[in-house]
Design a protein around this motif. Structure first.
Motif, PDB file in Angstrom:
ATOM      1  N   THR A 179       9.359  28.935  -2.064  1.00 23.28           N
ATOM      2  CA  THR A 179       9.757  27.908  -2.858  1.00 23.28           C
ATOM      3  C   THR A 179      11.529  27.620  -2.795  1.00 23.28           C
ATOM      4  OG1 THR A 179       9.999  29.576  -4.640  1.00 23.28           O
ATOM      5  CG2 THR A 179       8.449  28.078  -5.546  1.00 23.28           C
ATOM      6  N   VAL A 180      12.139  28.355  -2.825  1.00 23.77           N
ATOM      7  CA  VAL A 180      13.551  28.431  -2.381  1.00 23.77           C
ATOM      8  C   VAL A 180      14.215  29.649  -2.022  1.00 23.77           C
ATOM      9  CG1 VAL A 180      16.108  28.974  -3.331  1.00 23.77           C
ATOM     10  CG2 VAL A 180      14.021  27.693  -4.522  1.00 23.77           C
ATOM     11  N   ILE A 181      14.510  29.344  -0.585  1.00 23.10           N
ATOM     12  CA  ILE A 181      15.168  30.362  -0.348  1.00 23.10           C
ATOM     13  C   ILE A 181      16.334  30.390   0.416  1.00 23.10           C
ATOM     14  CG2 ILE A 181      15.160  30.586   3.211  1.00 23.10           C
ATOM     15  CD1 ILE A 181      12.562  29.513   3.198  1.00 23.10           C
ATOM     16  N   LYS A 182      17.191  29.119   0.357  1.00 20.65           N
ATOM     17  CA  LYS A 182      18.623  29.311   0.531  1.00 20.65           C
ATOM     18  C   LYS A 182      19.009  28.789  -0.809  1.00 20.65           C
ATOM     19  CE  LYS A 182      19.330  28.161   5.056  1.00 20.65           C
ATOM     20  NZ  LYS A 182      20.173  27.418   6.014  1.00 20.65           N
ATOM     21  N   PRO A 183      19.973  29.998  -1.400  1.00 24.11           N
ATOM     22  CA  PRO A 183      20.569  29.472  -2.623  1.00 24.11           C
ATOM     23  C   PRO A 183      21.314  28.621  -2.888  1.00 24.11           C
ATOM     24  CG  PRO A 183      20.668  31.601  -2.150  1.00 24.11           C
ATOM     25  CD  PRO A 183      20.274  31.337  -1.393  1.00 24.11           C
ATOM     26  N   LYS A 184      21.605  27.897  -3.682  1.00 25.99           N
ATOM     27  CA  LYS A 184      22.638  26.780  -3.960  1.00 25.99           C
ATOM     28  C   LYS A 184      23.976  27.182  -3.654  1.00 25.99           C
ATOM     29  CE  LYS A 184      20.474  23.216  -6.133  1.00 25.99           C
ATOM     30  NZ  LYS A 184      20.432  22.569  -7.018  1.00 25.99           N
ATOM     31  N   VAL A 185      25.091  26.655  -3.226  1.00 24.12           N
ATOM     32  CA  VAL A 185      26.385  27.087  -3.210  1.00 24.12           C
ATOM     33  C   VAL A 185      27.133  26.683  -4.177  1.00 24.12           C
ATOM     34  CG1 VAL A 185      28.450  27.655  -1.440  1.00 24.12           C
ATOM     35  CG2 VAL A 185      26.451  28.281  -0.624  1.00 24.12           C
ATOM     36  N   PRO A 186      27.766  27.525  -5.442  1.00 26.92           N
ATOM     37  CA  PRO A 186      28.156  26.853  -6.179  1.00 26.92           C
ATOM     38  C   PRO A 186      29.797  25.940  -5.478  1.00 26.92           C
ATOM     39  CG  PRO A 186      28.308  29.339  -6.601  1.00 26.92           C
ATOM     40  CD  PRO A 186      27.367  28.484  -5.125  1.00 26.92           C
ATOM     41  N   LYS A 187      30.232  25.499  -5.520  1.00 24.16           N
ATOM     42  CA  LYS A 187      31.482  24.738  -5.183  1.00 24.16           C
ATOM     43  C   LYS A 187      33.086  25.607  -5.479  1.00 24.16           C
ATOM     44  CE  LYS A 187      30.795  20.256  -3.300  1.00 24.16           C
ATOM     45  NZ  LYS A 187      31.258  18.883  -2.874  1.00 24.16           N
ATOM     46  N   LYS A 188      33.259  25.465  -5.177  1.00 20.76           N
ATOM     47  CA  LYS A 188      34.326  26.140  -5.836  1.00 20.76           C
ATOM     48  C   LYS A 188      35.508  24.395  -6.715  1.00 20.76           C
ATOM     49  CE  LYS A 188      35.926  29.978  -3.042  1.00 20.76           C
ATOM     50  NZ  LYS A 188      37.027  30.033  -1.675  1.00 20.76           N
ATOM     51  N   PRO A 189      36.188  25.682  -7.398  1.00 21.17           N
ATOM     52  CA  PRO A 189      37.282  24.556  -8.017  1.00 21.17           C
ATOM     53  C   PRO A 189      38.224  24.115  -7.070  1.00 21.17           C
ATOM     54  CG  PRO A 189      37.584  26.419  -8.880  1.00 21.17           C
ATOM     55  CD  PRO A 189      36.901  26.794  -7.989  1.00 21.17           C
ATOM     56  N   ARG A 190      38.693  23.081  -7.589  1.00 23.42           N
ATOM     57  CA  ARG A 190      39.664  22.383  -6.431  1.00 23.42           C
ATOM     58  C   ARG A 190      40.914  23.337  -6.352  1.00 23.42           C
ATOM     59  NH1 ARG A 190      40.006  17.422  -4.410  1.00 23.42           N
ATOM     60  NH2 ARG A 190      41.951  15.965  -4.799  1.00 23.42           N
ATOM     61  N   ASN A 191      41.480  23.343  -5.111  1.00 24.60           N
ATOM     62  CA  ASN A 191      42.567  23.636  -4.578  1.00 24.60           C
ATOM     63  C   ASN A 191      43.786  23.252  -4.796  1.00 24.60           C
ATOM     64  OD1 ASN A 191      44.723  25.757  -3.843  1.00 24.60           O
ATOM     65  ND2 ASN A 191      43.445  25.771  -1.655  1.00 24.60           N
ATOM     66  N   LYS A 192      45.071  23.219  -5.755  1.00 25.18           N
ATOM     67  CA  LYS A 192      45.503  23.098  -6.685  1.00 25.18           C
ATOM     68  C   LYS A 192      47.219  22.631  -5.667  1.00 25.18           C
ATOM     69  CE  LYS A 192      45.394  21.836 -10.985  1.00 25.18           C
ATOM     70  NZ  LYS A 192      45.170  22.419 -12.565  1.00 25.18           N
ATOM     71  N   ASP A 193      47.073  24.232  -4.582  1.00 24.05           N
ATOM     72  CA  ASP A 193      48.137  23.977  -3.865  1.00 24.05           C
ATOM     73  C   ASP A 193      47.354  23.428  -2.007  1.00 24.05           C
ATOM     74  OD1 ASP A 193      49.339  25.643  -5.956  1.00 24.05           O
ATOM     75  OD2 ASP A 193      48.567  27.622  -5.770  1.00 24.05           O
ATOM     76  N   CYS A 194      47.111  22.412  -2.121  1.00 19.70           N
ATOM     77  CA  CYS A 194      45.868  22.897  -0.775  1.00 19.70           C
ATOM     78  C   CYS A 194      46.624  21.423  -0.516  1.00 19.70           C
ATOM     79  CB  CYS A 194      44.991  22.598  -1.110  1.00 19.70           C
ATOM     80  SG  CYS A 194      43.472  22.498   1.078  1.00 19.70           S
ATOM     81  N   GLY A 195      47.868  21.348   0.231  1.00 17.64           N
ATOM     82  CA  GLY A 195      48.649  20.065   0.171  1.00 17.64           C
ATOM     83  C   GLY A 195      48.073  19.356   1.564  1.00 17.64           C
ATOM     84  N   CYS A 196      46.509  19.295   1.957  1.00 19.96           N
ATOM     85  CA  CYS A 196      46.219  18.755   2.986  1.00 19.96           C
ATOM     86  C   CYS A 196      45.012  17.867   2.185  1.00 19.96           C
ATOM     87  CB  CYS A 196      45.740  19.244   4.591  1.00 19.96           C
ATOM     88  SG  CYS A 196      44.953  20.917   4.165  1.00 19.96           S
TER      89      CYS A 196
END
Lengths: 690, 142
Positions: free
Chosen positions: A142-159
């Motif tokens: 039924t499920v082969i690849k588990p979902k990858v949870p999204k990381k929270p937004r990186n506030k120090d990422c200027g780009c």
């Protein structure tokens, strides 16, 4: 004996020290291995992890492993696909690896975010039997690849600028997947740097770190005890910033309107007397855009070059032609200082001189001849460019001239560019008689190249106003698409200015069908004249040729004589003239160098100047006797970097006397044992000194 | 009044002190060189460099006195100088620990040589105490 013992102990201490160092270093390296990972070690560790997992499927084991490594490892989701015929080993690996990845990917991840996968993991590890393995089989379908949870937004990422979308080449963007980061330009380097920092070696500028270099490794800063950085001023903004910042003025007022009865000083407006009152002269100026919306006074001794866009009816020349004769330019003299009245008897009044200039010459303004006039389609005698020239001498303005550069203008264009120049000259001579050098002594950028056609006394000829020889190097320019070679400022070769000009050369003479070669030769001659190749030209190496000897002037080298002979022939069928080997391109290659002895000031000296011509075959028709020419100018900076030579170390000239080793008289006495020892000692000393 | 009549010098203690005196020289030179290297290449917080230099000078001074007293006491079989040497081991070890743990920038090399210095201290402390016990044991009173 004491010395030997001393040396032995020293060696022993060094030996002990290095033994201990090696031991400590090995320990340190072992410790490091447990902490530091690079990209390959990640994979290796991961495989080892998977391998161990399949061999020892126990929950506690993996949990411990995860806890130990989740801060350092940077796992990536498995991209493998698994078929149904693979064993449970692989399937378990897949799910476990994914789960491990989830755990490692985000510390804050909650199990509720991915309940299915987490549940699978714990179920399998807790029960640990064949049934559970078959349970995994079911899950796998039924499920082969588990979902990858999204990381929270990186506030120090200027780009990271796109919300919820991966930004290109932004390695810290959490919206980007690892696959996307792989295809970015610098993310791999960023990972490598992270690894280096993770290896606890601070990459300071001079503390180089190389992975396998033992010596460099010793100089790594492995720990810092720097105090926490704190801003001295905790206020993030200055409340009083509004009070002491520049703001747009709310009402129009001028600070230059006060006339003071005193001689001119720098920056003061130039005054005129009109209807018994004192006014200042002003010029249009762009304020908030390129349009001539504002006005500003002409400041004494401040040269200006103003360019702005204006409507035809608002051209400055119309205002100039109305007023100047009624408003002479005034200067305060000693006589006027003692007087209470202000008029031309007490002040020095200078009437305006208006002259009209075209490309070649300037003449006095004559209203009947030079008054602007317009038809439905165009206007004549309009001056888009005008120039104020003030001659100041003996503490007063002795001449005020307005130059109008008239031209014809089409009415199709509603707006036009207006150019106003203001120039002050501290002399009573006409500006045409003032010789201007191009630098002192080296050339300044943007100044014309000084040239001469004179065979001798070139420097004197340059400063001689009446000399018939040219002063500056001239090249053809594009005037409304046509090549012109007038001696005007626009045509001067300016120092440091690389440019390419393309223009059309038109042969104006009538052609005769008898001999094509003669016509082509005539075209070639006129082209050489246009390019200035018919005269022997010399260029001054310095911007100021005052002390330059004739022998130091640079002769222009040309490859004109290497060019194939020009000839031509008529193609009778279509009456076309085909000229072979006609010059169509000329290239000025000027090499200069900074020859100053100090680094703070450049002294540009021209070291060579070459003119390269290129020829090609040109076909001309009686209707269109023209061809396109290319004129290139290339300035090449040949300055070599400075080389410093240091003084050699002190040389001590010590030598033994010539008879040092044979201090015995020739009728020598028998050499005793002591003498023999002395000689031996001297030999040893000599060898040591050597 | 007491008078020491037996010779109880500890050879191991003497060797350690002797080696330590050379090691101290090397430690001093290398630490100064490393300090210069760090001062040139990395920025220090205000007064940190001066503080470290001061602590280092004090450490070297204490070390010199400690080794001198230790050797003098050991060779003359006097327990008092050795006792003071043992006492001075404490500030000396504290100083070395400062450079091992608390100085602003710690290089791997410094880690190594401070650790070696501490090993010296530990061994010397042990042998010094042994020496004092030996002297006390063999002391004879007239």
């Amino acid at each position: 004996m004491k010395v030997i013992a001393y040396l032995a102990f020293t060696l022993l201490s060094i030996l002990i020290q290095f033994c201990v160092m090696d031991l400590t270093q090995e320990k340190t390296e072992l410790d490091d291995e447990q902490v530091a990972f690079n990209g390959t070690s990640h994979k290796k560790k991961f495989h080892e992890l998977m391998k161990d997992f399949t061999q020892k499927p126990h929950a506690l084991y993996y949990q411990t492993l995860m806890n130990n490594n989740h801060r350092d490892l940077d796992f990536r989701p498995s991209t493998k696909t698994f078929t149904n015929n693979s064993l449970q080993r692989l399937e378990i690996s897949t799910i476990i690896s994914s789960t491990i990845f989830d755990e490692l990917y985000d510390d804050n991840m909650s199990t509720t975010e991915d309940p299915f996968t987490t549940e699978s993991l714990y179920t399998s590890t807790e029960i640990d039997n064949v049934t559970e393995i078959s349970f995994f089989d079911k899950n796998n379908k039924t499920v082969i690849k588990p979902k990858v949870p999204k990381k929270p937004r990186n506030k120090d990422c200027g780009c990271d600028l796109l919300y919820n979308v991966c930004d290109i080449n932004c390695c810290c963007d959490n919206d980007c997947s690892e696959t996307e980061k792989d295809i970015f330009a610098n993310c791999k380097d960023a990972h490598k740097k992270m690894d280096e920092i993770g290896n606890l070696c601070y990459p300071y500028e001079h503390f180089f770190y190389q992975e396998n270099n033992f010596v460099d490794n010793l100089f790594c800063i492995i720990k810092t005890n720097l105090p926490e950085k704190r801003g001295k001023d905790l206020k993030k903004y200055d409340i009083d910033a509004v009070a002491h910042s520049h703001k747009w003025h709310s009402e129009v007022k001028s600070k230059h309107t006060e006339f003071q009865k005193k001689p001119y000083v720098y920056g003061e407006p130039v005054w005129v007397l009109k209807d018994g009152s004192i006014w200042y002269i002003d010029t249009p100026s762009p304020t908030i855009n390129n349009y001539c919306t504002g006005r500003k006074p002409i400041m004494f001794l401040k040269n200006e070059n103003i360019k702005c866009i204006v409507k035809l009816k608002d051209l400055e020349m119309f205002k100039i032609l109305k007023t100047p004769q009624e408003a002479p330019c005034i200067s305060v003299t000693e006589k006027s200082l003692n007087s209470t009245t202000l008029n031309c008897s007490t002040l020095h009044c200078t009437n305006w001189t208006i002259i009209v200039c075209d490309e070649i010459k300037c003449v006095d303004y004559n209203k009947s001849l030079h008054e602007p006039s317009c038809t439905e389609t165009s206007c004549t005698n309009l001056a888009l460019k005008l120039e104020y020239v003030f001659y100041y001498y003996d503490s007063k303005i002795i001449n005020a001239t307005i130059k109008l550069f008239s031209q014809n203008i089409s009415l199709d264009v509603p707006f036009m560019n207006q150019e106003i120049n203001v120039r002050f000259i501290l002399t009573n001579e006409s500006i045409e008689k003032v010789i201007e050098v191009s630098g002192n002594p080296g050339y300044l950028y943007g100044r014309p190249l000084i040239a001469s056609t004179a065979e001798s006394n070139r420097s004197l000829n340059f400063f001689n106003v009446t000399s018939p020889h040219i002063r500056y190097l001239v090249q053809p320019s594009n005037k409304e698409g046509i090549c012109t070679s007038l001696i005007t400022e626009n045509n001067f070769v300016m120092f440091g200015l690389n440019k390419r000009i393309k223009c059309r050369y038109v042969y104006h003479k009538s052609i005769h069908f008898q001999n094509g070669t003669n016509i082509c030769n005539d075209i070639e001659s006129s082209l050489e004249e246009l390019f200035g190749l018919n005269n022997k030209l010399y260029v001054s190496p310095y911007g100021n040729p005052l002390d330059v000897k004739d022998s130091d002037w640079l002769s222009i080298q040309t490859n004109l004589y290497e060019k194939d002979i020009t000839y031509g022939q008529f193609v009778t069928k279509n009456s076309k003239l085909r000229c072979y080997n006609v010059i169509t391109r000329i290239s000025y290659i000027i090499t200069f160098a900074d020859v100053s002895k100090v680094t703070i000031k450049r002294e540009n000296k021209i070291v060579s100047i070459n003119i390269n011509v290129s020829a090609r075959n040109v076909t001309l028709t009686p209707e269109d006797m023209s061809t396109v020419l290319t004129i290139d100018t290339n300035f090449i900076d040949g300055t070599k970097p400075r080389v410093y030579e240091y003084a050699g170390g002190p040389h001590i000239n010590i030598h033994l006397p010539k008879d040092f080793f044979f201090p015995f008289p020739s009728n020598g006495i028998h050499v005793t044992k002591q003498s023999y020892n002395l000689i031996m000692l001297c030999c040893v000393m000599y060898l040591q000194i050597k | 009044m007491s008078k020491v009549t037996n010779v109880n010098s500890s050879l191991a203690y003497e060797i350690l002190l002797y080696l330590n005196s050379f090691y101290l020289g090397m430690f001093f030179v290398c630490e100064v060189a490393m300090g210069i290297l760090k001062a040139i290449n990395v920025s220090y917080p205000e007064n940190a460099l001066l503080t470290e230099a001061g602590i280092f000078c004090a450490l070297c001074l204490v070390e010199v006195i400690r080794i001198f007293l230790g050797r003098r006491g050991n060779l003359a079989s006097k327990k008092v100088p050795v006792f003071f040497s043992v006492v001075l081991t404490i500030p000396s070890a504290v100083g070395v620990c400062y450079f091992l743990i608390y100085q602003t920038y710690i290089l791997r090399l410094e880690y190594i040589w401070c650790a070696v210095m501490l090993i010296f201290h530990a061994l010397e402390l042990a042998f010094a105490i042994l020496f004092i016990f030996t002297v006390c044991k063999h002391q004879q009173f007239e």
